[in-house]
Motif scaffolding. Sequence first.
Motif, PDB file in Angstrom:
ATOM      1  N   PRO A   1       0.646  -1.127  -0.028  1.00  0.00           N
ATOM      2  CA  PRO A   1       0.091   0.042   0.077  1.00  0.00           C
ATOM      3  C   PRO A   1       0.881   1.216   0.218  1.00  0.00           C
ATOM      4  CG  PRO A   1       0.026  -1.122   2.134  1.00  0.00           C
ATOM      5  CD  PRO A   1       0.664  -1.845   1.299  1.00  0.00           C
ATOM      6  N   ASN A   2       0.426   2.291  -0.507  1.00  0.00           N
ATOM      7  CA  ASN A   2       0.966   3.569  -0.502  1.00  0.00           C
ATOM      8  C   ASN A   2       0.382   4.620   0.257  1.00  0.00           C
ATOM      9  OD1 ASN A   2       2.642   5.775  -1.353  1.00  0.00           O
ATOM     10  ND2 ASN A   2       2.113   5.895  -3.423  1.00  0.00           N
ATOM     11  N   PRO A   3       1.183   4.788   1.321  1.00  0.00           N
ATOM     12  CA  PRO A   3       0.576   5.823   2.414  1.00  0.00           C
ATOM     13  C   PRO A   3       0.842   7.150   1.915  1.00  0.00           C
ATOM     14  CG  PRO A   3       2.069   4.203   3.409  1.00  0.00           C
ATOM     15  CD  PRO A   3       2.300   4.131   2.059  1.00  0.00           C
ATOM     16  N   GLU A   4       1.408   7.576   0.917  1.00  0.00           N
ATOM     17  CA  GLU A   4       1.608   9.019   0.350  1.00  0.00           C
ATOM     18  C   GLU A   4       0.524   9.149  -0.646  1.00  0.00           C
ATOM     19  OE1 GLU A   4       4.027  10.848   1.309  1.00  0.00           O
ATOM     20  OE2 GLU A   4       4.684   9.448   2.610  1.00  0.00           O
ATOM     21  N   TYR A   5      -0.501   8.224  -0.835  1.00  0.00           N
ATOM     22  CA  TYR A   5      -1.481   8.275  -1.853  1.00  0.00           C
ATOM     23  C   TYR A   5      -2.466   9.574  -1.455  1.00  0.00           C
ATOM     24  CZ  TYR A   5      -5.528   7.682  -4.746  1.00  0.00           C
ATOM     25  OH  TYR A   5      -6.705   7.542  -5.474  1.00  0.00           O
TER      26      TYR A   5
ATOM     27  N   HIS B   1      -7.392  19.328  -9.280  1.00  0.00           N
ATOM     28  CA  HIS B   1      -7.398  18.004  -9.889  1.00  0.00           C
ATOM     29  C   HIS B   1      -8.324  17.330  -9.244  1.00  0.00           C
ATOM     30  CE1 HIS B   1      -4.661  19.711 -13.100  1.00  0.00           C
ATOM     31  NE2 HIS B   1      -3.784  20.043 -11.975  1.00  0.00           N
ATOM     32  N   ASN B   2      -8.658  16.181  -9.619  1.00  0.00           N
ATOM     33  CA  ASN B   2      -9.722  15.372  -8.899  1.00  0.00           C
ATOM     34  C   ASN B   2      -8.729  14.040  -8.533  1.00  0.00           C
ATOM     35  OD1 ASN B   2     -12.036  16.574  -9.258  1.00  0.00           O
ATOM     36  ND2 ASN B   2     -12.306  15.677 -11.320  1.00  0.00           N
ATOM     37  N   ASN B   3      -7.698  13.761  -9.161  1.00  0.00           N
ATOM     38  CA  ASN B   3      -7.038  12.273  -8.790  1.00  0.00           C
ATOM     39  C   ASN B   3      -5.580  12.827  -8.866  1.00  0.00           C
ATOM     40  OD1 ASN B   3      -9.053  10.621  -9.057  1.00  0.00           O
ATOM     41  ND2 ASN B   3      -9.081  11.141 -11.249  1.00  0.00           N
ATOM     42  N   PRO B   4      -4.697  12.214  -8.022  1.00  0.00           N
ATOM     43  CA  PRO B   4      -3.348  12.404  -7.687  1.00  0.00           C
ATOM     44  C   PRO B   4      -2.603  11.896  -8.904  1.00  0.00           C
ATOM     45  CG  PRO B   4      -4.123  10.560  -6.395  1.00  0.00           C
ATOM     46  CD  PRO B   4      -5.183  11.177  -6.911  1.00  0.00           C
ATOM     47  N   PRO B   5      -1.362  12.403  -9.243  1.00  0.00           N
ATOM     48  CA  PRO B   5      -0.429  12.087 -10.110  1.00  0.00           C
ATOM     49  C   PRO B   5       0.241  10.649 -10.058  1.00  0.00           C
ATOM     50  CG  PRO B   5       0.743  13.650  -8.881  1.00  0.00           C
ATOM     51  CD  PRO B   5      -0.737  13.537  -8.260  1.00  0.00           C
ATOM     52  N   MET B   6      -0.698   9.629  -9.792  1.00  0.00           N
ATOM     53  CA  MET B   6      -0.182   8.146  -9.540  1.00  0.00           C
ATOM     54  C   MET B   6      -1.249   7.362  -9.826  1.00  0.00           C
ATOM     55  SD  MET B   6       0.098   8.064  -5.418  1.00  0.00           S
ATOM     56  CE  MET B   6       1.114   9.151  -5.232  1.00  0.00           C
ATOM     57  N   GLU B   7      -0.731   6.062 -10.198  1.00  0.00           N
ATOM     58  CA  GLU B   7      -1.553   4.988 -10.617  1.00  0.00           C
ATOM     59  C   GLU B   7      -2.277   4.468  -9.351  1.00  0.00           C
ATOM     60  OE1 GLU B   7       0.331   2.158 -13.036  1.00  0.00           O
ATOM     61  OE2 GLU B   7       0.554   3.790 -14.604  1.00  0.00           O
ATOM     62  N   GLY B   8      -3.369   3.504  -9.596  1.00  0.00           N
ATOM     63  CA  GLY B   8      -4.206   3.267  -8.374  1.00  0.00           C
ATOM     64  C   GLY B   8      -4.941   3.961  -7.517  1.00  0.00           C
ATOM     65  N   ASP B   9      -5.063   3.192  -6.372  1.00  0.00           N
ATOM     66  CA  ASP B   9      -5.634   4.022  -5.389  1.00  0.00           C
ATOM     67  C   ASP B   9      -5.132   3.794  -4.043  1.00  0.00           C
ATOM     68  OD1 ASP B   9      -6.330   1.396  -4.565  1.00  0.00           O
ATOM     69  OD2 ASP B   9      -8.400   1.526  -4.606  1.00  0.00           O
ATOM     70  N   GLY B  10      -3.760   3.439  -4.074  1.00  0.00           N
ATOM     71  CA  GLY B  10      -3.017   3.305  -2.840  1.00  0.00           C
ATOM     72  C   GLY B  10      -3.005   2.221  -1.954  1.00  0.00           C
ATOM     73  N   SER B  11      -4.035   1.126  -2.725  1.00  0.00           N
ATOM     74  CA  SER B  11      -4.002  -0.040  -1.745  1.00  0.00           C
ATOM     75  C   SER B  11      -2.957  -1.051  -2.001  1.00  0.00           C
ATOM     76  CB  SER B  11      -5.456  -0.546  -2.197  1.00  0.00           C
ATOM     77  OG  SER B  11      -5.579  -0.772  -3.606  1.00  0.00           O
ATOM     78  N   GLY B  12      -2.874  -1.922  -1.274  1.00  0.00           N
ATOM     79  CA  GLY B  12      -2.139  -2.926  -1.458  1.00  0.00           C
ATOM     80  C   GLY B  12      -2.666  -4.213  -1.581  1.00  0.00           C
ATOM     81  N   SER B  13      -1.759  -5.415  -1.784  1.00  0.00           N
ATOM     82  CA  SER B  13      -2.532  -6.837  -2.107  1.00  0.00           C
ATOM     83  C   SER B  13      -1.607  -7.901  -1.798  1.00  0.00           C
ATOM     84  CB  SER B  13      -3.129  -7.027  -3.251  1.00  0.00           C
ATOM     85  OG  SER B  13      -1.862  -6.846  -4.411  1.00  0.00           O
ATOM     86  N   GLN B  14      -1.984  -9.020  -1.290  1.00  0.00           N
ATOM     87  CA  GLN B  14      -1.058 -10.164  -1.017  1.00  0.00           C
ATOM     88  C   GLN B  14      -1.942 -11.496  -1.549  1.00  0.00           C
ATOM     89  OE1 GLN B  14       1.066 -10.157   2.670  1.00  0.00           O
ATOM     90  NE2 GLN B  14       0.448 -12.214   2.895  1.00  0.00           N
ATOM     91  N   ASP B  15      -1.147 -12.323  -2.510  1.00  0.00           N
ATOM     92  CA  ASP B  15      -1.645 -13.631  -2.587  1.00  0.00           C
ATOM     93  C   ASP B  15      -0.889 -14.837  -2.117  1.00  0.00           C
ATOM     94  OD1 ASP B  15      -3.797 -13.074  -5.088  1.00  0.00           O
ATOM     95  OD2 ASP B  15      -2.028 -11.737  -5.463  1.00  0.00           O
ATOM     96  N   GLU B  16      -1.765 -15.617  -1.573  1.00  0.00           N
ATOM     97  CA  GLU B  16      -0.804 -16.829  -0.813  1.00  0.00           C
ATOM     98  C   GLU B  16      -1.278 -18.098  -1.460  1.00  0.00           C
ATOM     99  OE1 GLU B  16      -1.437 -16.572   3.314  1.00  0.00           O
ATOM    100  OE2 GLU B  16      -1.243 -14.334   3.377  1.00  0.00           O
TER     101      GLU B  16
END
Length: 245
Positions: free
Chosen positions: A72-76, A88-103
């Motif tokens: 996840p990106n806390p700076e988002y 502007h409506n969206n920050p200049p970065m991809e995604g929504d700042g969330s993280g993920s994990q596959d096990e």
Amino acid sequence: MKIILFILSFTLIFSCNGEEKKTIKNIKGSTTINQNNKMREKFDFEVYKKTKYGAKHYVLPNKNTIIGMAAPNPEYLIAKAKAIQSGHNNPPMEGDGSGSQDERLPKPSFETIYKEFNVDGYITIKEHYIGGRTKVGISEYYDESGNLKKIDEDMKFGKVKPIDALRFLEEKNILNLKTGEAKQTSSGFDNFELWFDITKGKKQFIIKILEGKPYNGPYGIGEPPAASPIYYYMDSDTGEIISEK
């Protein structure tokens, strides 16, 4: 009088303890639970480093293997606030700042777990899958306040369960239920996918063998695919293969 007060005090304490246990029992059996973030899993950045920032597999202490990880990106949120202030409506970065994990669970299981984390690192989604697409077991979803909603995914199946679809794949020599081994595609993935579908009230499993037959075209520029997929449609009430494509 002292004796009466002592008895009343003891009774009150016992009653409170009993009520506490009752509350815990009710919470465990409910669909929605308020965890207040204290019990929630958080994204483990130390484990993330051990996966070489998501590039390598890593075996956890519980023997599950992390096969994919994105932090996840806390700076988002900071970037989003600044973007809104500047019009502007969206920050200049991809995604929504969330993280993920596959096990991947230890063999012989074919089960995988998908987890999603918000920008603060708290888990928001935990889902169990068979065949990459079929949810099984208990899915968990947290809202912004930390309230947990649980869904029993197994309730949607008919008489035929995911294990029956896996047995069908074993008959096709695609996998081995005793060892947990599966034939691999030319790209190094398990050579099957499985998902559950309800169309017009009819329940069925769609079983896909990714590389099930020789590729017959069309042919374009570059090297053609190694093979073409085969789809099997299994009735979830009878286990009968309805069609094959």
